[in-house]
Design an enzyme around this catalytic site. Structure first.
Site, PDB file in Angstrom:
ATOM      1  N   HIS A  27       0.657 -75.266  -1.534  1.00 40.10           N
ATOM      2  CA  HIS A  27       0.658 -74.663  -0.196  1.00 40.10           C
ATOM      3  C   HIS A  27       1.089 -73.211  -0.296  1.00 40.10           C
ATOM      4  O   HIS A  27       1.828 -72.816  -1.206  1.00 40.10           O
ATOM      5  CB  HIS A  27       1.583 -75.428   0.765  1.00 40.10           C
ATOM      6  CG  HIS A  27       3.046 -75.204   0.525  1.00 40.10           C
ATOM      7  ND1 HIS A  27       3.757 -74.165   1.091  1.00 40.10           N
ATOM      8  CD2 HIS A  27       3.945 -75.880  -0.239  1.00 40.10           C
ATOM      9  CE1 HIS A  27       5.017 -74.226   0.702  1.00 40.10           C
ATOM     10  NE2 HIS A  27       5.162 -75.255  -0.118  1.00 40.10           N
ATOM     11  N   CYS A  28       0.589 -72.401   0.657  1.00 43.01           N
ATOM     12  CA  CYS A  28       1.040 -71.011   0.774  1.00 43.01           C
ATOM     13  C   CYS A  28       1.895 -70.921   2.030  1.00 43.01           C
ATOM     14  O   CYS A  28       2.493 -71.905   2.458  1.00 43.01           O
ATOM     15  CB  CYS A  28      -0.152 -70.054   0.808  1.00 43.01           C
ATOM     16  SG  CYS A  28      -1.277 -70.331   2.195  1.00 43.01           S
ATOM     17  N   VAL A  29       1.925 -69.780   2.675  1.00 42.85           N
ATOM     18  CA  VAL A  29       2.785 -69.599   3.847  1.00 42.85           C
ATOM     19  C   VAL A  29       2.313 -70.429   5.028  1.00 42.85           C
ATOM     20  O   VAL A  29       3.116 -70.967   5.791  1.00 42.85           O
ATOM     21  CB  VAL A  29       2.846 -68.111   4.237  1.00 42.85           C
ATOM     22  CG1 VAL A  29       3.687 -67.920   5.496  1.00 42.85           C
ATOM     23  CG2 VAL A  29       3.424 -67.283   3.101  1.00 42.85           C
ATOM     24  N   ARG A  31      -0.939 -72.545   4.834  1.00 41.57           N
ATOM     25  CA  ARG A  31      -2.020 -73.498   4.567  1.00 41.57           C
ATOM     26  C   ARG A  31      -1.727 -74.431   3.399  1.00 41.57           C
ATOM     27  O   ARG A  31      -1.077 -74.050   2.436  1.00 41.57           O
ATOM     28  CB  ARG A  31      -3.317 -72.736   4.255  1.00 41.57           C
ATOM     29  CG  ARG A  31      -3.955 -72.089   5.452  1.00 41.57           C
ATOM     30  CD  ARG A  31      -5.062 -71.148   5.018  1.00 41.57           C
ATOM     31  NE  ARG A  31      -4.531 -69.855   4.629  1.00 41.57           N
ATOM     32  CZ  ARG A  31      -5.268 -68.872   4.133  1.00 41.57           C
ATOM     33  NH1 ARG A  31      -6.555 -69.052   3.951  1.00 41.57           N
ATOM     34  NH2 ARG A  31      -4.713 -67.723   3.824  1.00 41.57           N
TER      35      ARG A  31
END
Length: 478
Positions: A27-29, A31
């Site tokens: 995961h990113c910030v 998504r």
């Protein structure tokens, strides 16, 4: 009622084709980034109906599920627990997903992988440069004077800010060298050394190259005379992207080739020095001059198009930028912006990007008033605020694309605003935050026109969203 993150993770897994269809997840910030075995098993409509899911799409071989800040971490933790997979990094998932890409998608992914890690440094430099311009701009606060002339004690502050603002651009090849060698599988520290080599003080400053090449005031290009066999221009590449990008790729391949053939006992002695010497000569003698010429041709071509048909160029860019974000191809414009800044002292591309973000936020804001469900209103308001500060994914994927007509309205507003600022020669000397704070990074003499462009990017999407919401053909989800 509290949010059930485990239930959300269960639904996400089910609609992605089950845990057996998931190869890796990170995961990113905002998504979830997921590598799937078979994309055809995804039940997209059902997935997008999950309460915490704001959008879902395939990009660069990776399936992305937009959740939002903070909540994405909690959903990810539950997803990992349910699937019993090992946690992975975004880079791991990207690497697995890249195997399914075509050549163009792979090229775009390279730009994304290289520039995303250094983007905070570039944006910080842009904001500081914008503050620096505000202090030094004449007629902005006082008629015929700037703040330095009215308040001379600001000179030290201005000099300090100016130095901080220029640092990322002066040493940009070092930043790109680090990120690019990491991406290409080379030694990151050698990438930094190679980048610093290209901006060494003994080399002619790249911004003075034109004067020396033209022979103005008796200036001549200095050269390295290599044993009388050939000469290499003593020219630096401050602010340049393509030279270090290609050189970092060559460095990584040379280093990898040597490591396979040099005995491990002497690798530390042989591999680094050979890699730097070979790549350094190639970078200064061949790669640098060739890629500088290519970069100049690219920038000149874009400038020519906008000079020849400014309305058409602005219309196309303003309308197509948001769709390009969906494909991920928008990352390529960072290199173009930096090339324009280096060559012309400012970019007309980035201001249009900032207005496109504002337009997406404005369309999402209109949906706050149009939507009847409380959940939709909440998503619209929070995603609009996010877009106004440069993060458009929640607005685009969670609100505008899912309803379709707000996305069309945002494109109309973006294109109209782009045409206006292009006709008024709005430029940015650096890249800043692509939303409402963008005005800080605009040339002082262009600020008035940019503010009008901001108004256009707010008003037209809001009005058009309301107008299009009345269309029975377009309004299939209110």
């Amino acid at each position: 009622m509290g949010k059930n993150y485990r239930e959300t993770a269960e639904q996400v897994i089910e609609y992605l084709g089950g845990k057996d269809n998931i190869e890796q997840a990170a995961h990113c910030v905002t998504r979830l980034r997921i590598a799937l075995k078979d994309e055809s098993q995804v039940q997209l409509e059902q997935l997008q109906s999950v309460s915490l899911v704001k959008g879902a799409f395939m990009n660069a071989g990776v399936f992305q599920v937009v959740i939002g800040p903070v909540e994405v971490e909690r959903v990810y933790a539950e997803l990992i627990a349910l699937t019993q997979m090992k946690s992975a990094t975004v880079a791991d998932v990207k690497e697995m997903g890249s195997k399914k890409l075509n050549p163009l998608q792979k090229l775009v992914k390279i730009f994304s992988d290289v520039f995303m890690p250094i983007l905070p440094a570039i944006i910080t430099a842009g904001l500081l440069m914008g503050l620096n311009n505000l202090i030094g701009a004449k007629d902005l606060f006082f008629a015929g004077k700037n703040l330095l002339e009215v308040y001379p004690n600001l000179q030290g502050v201005w000099d300090l800010i100016n130095m901080m603002a220029n640092t990322s651009f002066v040493f940009l090849p070092a930043l790109v060298g680090w990120s690019a060698t990491k991406r290409f599988g080379g030694s990151e520290i050698l990438g930094i050394v190679l980048g610093l080599l290209l901006v060494h003080p003994d080399l002619l400053n790249a911004w003075n190259y034109g004067q020396a090449a033209a022979g103005l005031d008796g200036a001549k290009l200095p050269y390295f005379d290599i044993l009388g066999w050939f000469s290499i221009e003593k020219v630096g590449y401050q602010g340049q992207i393509l030279p270090i990008l290609v050189a970092a790729y060559v460095l990584s391949k040379v280093e990898q080739w040597l490591k396979k053939r040099v005995p491990s006992a002497i690798q530390l002695l042989v591999v680094p020095i050979t890699s730097i010497v070979v790549t350094g000569v190639l970078a200064l003698g061949i790669i640098g001059p060739v890629t500088r010429h290519i970069g100049n041709l690219l920038a000149d071509g874009i400038v020519y198009v906008f000079d020849f048909a400014p309305v058409l160029g602005a219309l196309l860019f303003g309308a197509l930028y948001a769709p390009l974000v969906i494909t991920g191809m928008h990352h390529m414009f960072i290199a173009i912006d930096l090339q324009l800044i280096t060559q012309n002292g400012g970019t007309f591309i980035w201001p249009m990007i900032a207005l496109s973000n504002i337009a997406q936020g404005s369309a999402a804001l209109a949906m706050f008033w149009i939507s009847k469900k409380q959940n939709d209103k909440s998503m619209a308001s929070t995603s609009a605020l996010s877009a106004y500060f440069g993060i458009t994914e929640p607005a685009m994927f969670g609100v505008n694309l899912s309803n379709k007509y707000p996305f069309y309205a945002a494109i109309i507003g973006s294109a109209t605003a782009a045409i206006f600022i292009t006709l008024n020669d709005v430029l940015a000397p650096a890249i800043g935050v692509g939303g409402l704070p963008a005005f800080i990074s605009i040339m002082p003499n262009s600020m008035a026109s940019f503010f009008v462009g901001m108004v256009i990017a707010v008003v037209i999407p809001v009005v058009m969203t309301f107008v299009l919401s009345r269309s029975k053909r377009l309004n299939n989800k209110a």
